[in-house]
Design a protein around this motif. Structure first.
Motif: not given
Length: 177
Positions: A48-58, A72-75, A122-133
């Motif tokens: 996930p690029p962002t963690f939306p919270g445990p309830t939404i994630m479930t 999920i808008i950030d996704w 503590g939830y491991p989320s990370l967004t990739l900067i698309a242009a850099d990849w």
């Protein structure tokens, strides 16, 4: 670049001359076919690029696992940004697996390249900067393994690739060491 600024930038695009899906307020997936949305949702559930919270994630996980997509808008912003530079869900998954051992190193960079650390609680989320990849796709298409292509993009591949050249689709030669 802060995460909010990155996502806001990718939400604001209304048109795309290259034929990519255009997000709208009513459809953040911008008309992307449902099977493609589901592929992205499955990939983004694992990375996930962002963690939306445990309830939404479930609830999101249950919906995705039952064959439905989520909004999920950030996704969707992450998926749309990656689609715009040529990534599909499978390439995204392959890249995330290729950089898995280097995630802490990428988070620690102070030059603002490659990733945005979006970890909360503590939830491991990370967004990739698309242009850099974008070059990673070219390197893989030119014959490098995904791991070697990631090394080349991140640090010039000084660590692990034997010297030589690879040729891109446009005829550009890249020195690999």
């Amino acid at each position: 670049m802060p995460a909010d600024e990155y996502f806001e930038h990718h939400r604001e695009h209304e048109t795309d001359a290259s034929g990519h899906w255009v997000p709208t307020a009513d459809d953040p997936w911008g008309g992307m076919p449902e099977p493609r949305r589901l592929e992205w949702c499955r990939a983004l559930l694992d990375f996930p690029p962002t963690f939306p919270g445990p309830t939404i994630m479930t609830f999101a996980a249950a919906r995705i696992r039952s064959g439905g997509s989520v909004h999920i808008i950030d996704w969707t912003a992450q998926a749309m940004a990656l689609e715009a530079v040529g990534f599909g869900p499978a390439e995204f998954m392959l890249l995330r697996l290729a950089i898995a051992k280097r995630v802490d190193e990428l988070r620690a960079r102070d030059d603002g390249r490659f990733v945005i650390d979006t970890m909360v609680v503590g939830y491991p989320s990370l967004t990739l900067i698309a242009a850099d990849w974008a070059d990673w796709l070219e390197f893989v298409a030119a014959g490098l393994t995904p791991l070697r292509a990631a090394d080349l993009v991140i640090d010039g591949d000084r660590r692990s690739w034997p010297g030589g050249f690879i040729r891109g689709r446009d005829g550009t030669d890249w020195l690999t060491a």
